[in-house]
Motif scaffolding. Structure first.
Motif, mmCIF file in Angstrom:
data_model
loop_
_atom_site.group_PDB
_atom_site.id
_atom_site.type_symbol
_atom_site.label_atom_id
_atom_site.label_comp_id
_atom_site.label_asym_id
_atom_site.label_seq_id
_atom_site.Cartn_x
_atom_site.Cartn_y
_atom_site.Cartn_z
ATOM 1 N N LEU A 97 122.199 13.530 97.329
ATOM 2 C CA LEU A 97 122.417 14.958 97.093
ATOM 3 C C LEU A 97 122.352 15.314 95.611
ATOM 4 C CD1 LEU A 97 125.339 15.645 99.613
ATOM 5 C CD2 LEU A 97 122.973 16.433 99.805
ATOM 6 N N PHE A 98 122.800 14.409 94.752
ATOM 7 C CA PHE A 98 122.859 14.693 93.316
ATOM 8 C C PHE A 98 121.975 13.718 92.529
ATOM 9 C CE2 PHE A 98 126.908 16.017 95.198
ATOM 10 C CZ PHE A 98 126.958 17.350 94.793
ATOM 11 N N LYS A 116 112.535 14.621 86.723
ATOM 12 C CA LYS A 116 112.065 15.186 87.994
ATOM 13 C C LYS A 116 111.230 14.167 88.768
ATOM 14 C CE LYS A 116 109.720 19.244 89.926
ATOM 15 N NZ LYS A 116 109.008 20.512 89.616
ATOM 16 N N LEU A 117 110.437 13.381 88.045
ATOM 17 C CA LEU A 117 109.633 12.338 88.687
ATOM 18 C C LEU A 117 110.509 11.198 89.216
ATOM 19 C CD1 LEU A 117 106.657 11.977 86.149
ATOM 20 C CD2 LEU A 117 106.551 13.001 88.434
ATOM 21 N N ALA A 118 111.537 10.839 88.446
ATOM 22 C CA ALA A 118 112.339 9.650 88.766
ATOM 23 C C ALA A 118 113.403 9.885 89.832
ATOM 24 C CB ALA A 118 113.005 9.129 87.490
ATOM 25 N N SER A 119 113.951 11.096 89.923
ATOM 26 C CA SER A 119 115.111 11.334 90.790
ATOM 27 C C SER A 119 114.876 11.032 92.277
ATOM 28 C CB SER A 119 115.631 12.767 90.611
ATOM 29 O OG SER A 119 114.632 13.715 90.863
ATOM 30 N N PRO A 120 113.715 11.351 92.873
ATOM 31 C CA PRO A 120 113.526 10.961 94.282
ATOM 32 C C PRO A 120 113.537 9.448 94.472
ATOM 33 C CG PRO A 120 111.881 12.590 93.604
ATOM 34 C CD PRO A 120 112.549 12.124 92.364
ATOM 35 N N LEU A 121 113.014 8.725 93.479
ATOM 36 C CA LEU A 121 112.990 7.266 93.562
ATOM 37 C C LEU A 121 114.397 6.690 93.466
ATOM 38 C CD1 LEU A 121 109.942 6.554 91.209
ATOM 39 C CD2 LEU A 121 109.933 6.848 93.693
ATOM 40 N N VAL A 122 115.230 7.292 92.625
ATOM 41 C CA VAL A 122 116.624 6.862 92.502
ATOM 42 C C VAL A 122 117.342 7.007 93.838
ATOM 43 C CG1 VAL A 122 118.858 7.427 91.439
ATOM 44 C CG2 VAL A 122 116.800 7.339 90.023
ATOM 45 N N ALA A 123 117.125 8.137 94.516
ATOM 46 C CA ALA A 123 117.773 8.388 95.810
ATOM 47 C C ALA A 123 117.352 7.360 96.855
ATOM 48 C CB ALA A 123 117.437 9.800 96.284
ATOM 49 N N ILE A 124 116.051 7.040 96.907
ATOM 50 C CA ILE A 124 115.548 6.085 97.907
ATOM 51 C C ILE A 124 116.105 4.690 97.642
ATOM 52 C CG2 ILE A 124 113.488 4.931 98.805
ATOM 53 C CD1 ILE A 124 111.947 7.535 98.089
ATOM 54 N N ASN A 125 115.983 4.233 96.404
ATOM 55 C CA ASN A 125 116.361 2.860 96.074
ATOM 56 C C ASN A 125 117.851 2.596 96.260
ATOM 57 O OD1 ASN A 125 114.142 0.995 94.610
ATOM 58 N ND2 ASN A 125 113.658 3.144 94.260
#
Length: 433
Positions: A97-98, A116-125
């Motif tokens: 969520l954050f 912005k590029l990195a945040s979706p990857l952080v959530a998945i990993n």
């Protein structure tokens, strides 16, 4: 038994690390050392940090002594598992969520576009964390039964999953490749859980869940030890995480130089120090429980002498052939000769700390086996504080290499303080009399 267990752990770690280097070789060749590799390494760094703290330190060091002393082992282990697992699931949802805010904290030096590029990857990993906790929990039960092979070899499954993800996506856009890698991490986590569950069934350890009311004395003692051990076992990993955070302020590629160099540094550390401490700890914990201090000291002396020789030789080889090692492993495709030179220098700075970090891990086992987790935590915090000071002093003049050397200096401080608490007189008696 000790030598056999060390050999089993070392063999499994070697297989896993060889596959890990193949993974890194492909990553370096396909992604190179640039913004895309940087954002993936940042995303993978956070769960990997917790994995190393859990799997190679805090949980096992707190759980095994508490489990050994517990009179209701099934009730104790089941409640610990359920409480920590659901906590990690909730934490993973919060990170999802954050994810933008978490990414800003993890890589403070990134600009808005990179975040912005990195945040979706952080959530998945991050969802790898609850999976690896399941693995670590089962591994601790298996270690208590003197079974090490499954855990030692299972990390190879993570690397295989990531290698397959790279091969499938190699001709795609670089940003899309980072997503394939991230989902490969999750698949690898599920595979690790699966093989541990099968081994658990084979060893008759599946009856770990109970919902009967019981006193929480064992759990409370475990959590006190666990939180202290989390700090105590995490110095090297938090130092590496700190390197990544500070390197986000440096030129593009600096995070990748640190990552690739640290991967090489971690090979002898894992192959020798972690393999030895993993095999040694249940034996020391049982000897302390049975009030057989002489046996525990004999095991430590034998292990530390072997470990010192192995790590010293590894340091010499790595320092003399630093450029050749990086060239052989990584210089192909998008990874250039300049990247090799920069990474090789960082590698030397890390390797100088190989012996102190390895020996500190062995001598800290004495503190953990005697349930002195808070003392070990205090020592680690002092070493970490020194690392922060050295990093801030060295980052400007020496950039990424300075960050690596700051980590090494903190390793020497960690070893000195650990030996001081273990007892210099005891060290003298152990090795020189």
């Amino acid at each position: 038994m000790l030598i056999k267990s060390i050999f089993t752990n070392s063999s499994g770690i070697l297989v896993s690390r060889v596959l890990g280097f193949i993974r890194d070789l492909l990553t370096a060749s396909i992604l190179g050392a640039n913004i895309y590799s940087d954002i993936f390494f940042v995303a993978f760094k956070l769960p990997n940090l917790f994995r190393r703290i859990f799997a190679e330190g805090a949980f096992t060091q707190a759980f095994i002594p508490s489990y050994a002393k517990s009179k209701n082992k099934i009730r104790f282990s089941s409640m610990v598992f359920l409480e920590l697992f659901f906590f990690l699931i909730i934490l993973s949802l919060v990170v999802t969520l954050f994810s933008t805010l978490v990414t800003k904290v993890v890589a403070f030096g990134f600009d808005e576009a990179t975040i912005k590029l990195a945040s979706p990857l952080v959530a998945i990993n991050f969802y790898y964390l609850p999976l690896i906790f399941c693995v670590t929990f089962i591994a601790a039960l298996l270690q208590y039964k003197n079974h090490f092979a499954t855990t030692a070899f299972s990390t190879a499954l993570l690397n295989i999953a990531m290698i397959i993800a790279l091969l499938i996506s190699k001709n795609m856009d670089k940003y899309e490749i980072t997503f394939y890698l991230s989902y490969g991490v999750i698949v690898g986590g599920f595979l690790q859980v699966a093989v541990h569950l099968m081994t658990m069934k084979k060893h008759n350890l599946c009856k770990i869940f109970t919902f009967r009311k019981h006193k929480k004395k064992d759990e409370n003692r475990f959590y006190k030890s666990f939180f202290a051990a989390t700090v105590g076992s995490s110095t090297a990993h938090i130092s590496a995480f700190l390197d990544t955070w500070l390197a986000s302020f440096l030129v593009s590629g600096s995070i990748s130089y640190l990552y690739y160099a640290n991967r090489v540094f971690q090979l002898p550390l894992a192959l020798f120090a972690i393999a030895t401490s993993t095999a040694l700890f249940p034996m020391i914990a049982k000897a302390i429980k049975n009030k057989d201090e002489n046996k525990a000291l004999h095991l430590m002396k034998k292990s530390s002498l072997i470990l010192f020789v192995l790590l010293f030789v590894a340091t010499l080889i790595g320092t003399v052939f630093n450029k050749e090692i990086i060239w052989l492993l990584f210089e192909r495709g998008a990874f250039t000769s300049t990247d090799t030179q920069n990474t090789a220098l960082v590698l030397v700075m890390y390797l100088l700390g190989l012996v102190p970090f390895g020996l500190a891990k062995i001598f800290s086992l004495w503190l953990y086996a005697n349930e002195k987790q808070f003392l070990a935590a205090k020592i680690s915090m002092k070493a970490l504080g020194a690392n922060i000071v050295f990093s801030l002093l060295l980052i400007i003049p020496y950039e990424a290499a300075g960050l690596a050397f700051a980590s090494t200096l903190s390793g020497f401080i960690l070893l000195y303080l650990t030996l001081k608490e273990f007892g210099f007189k005891k060290v003298k008696t152990l090795y020189f009399m």
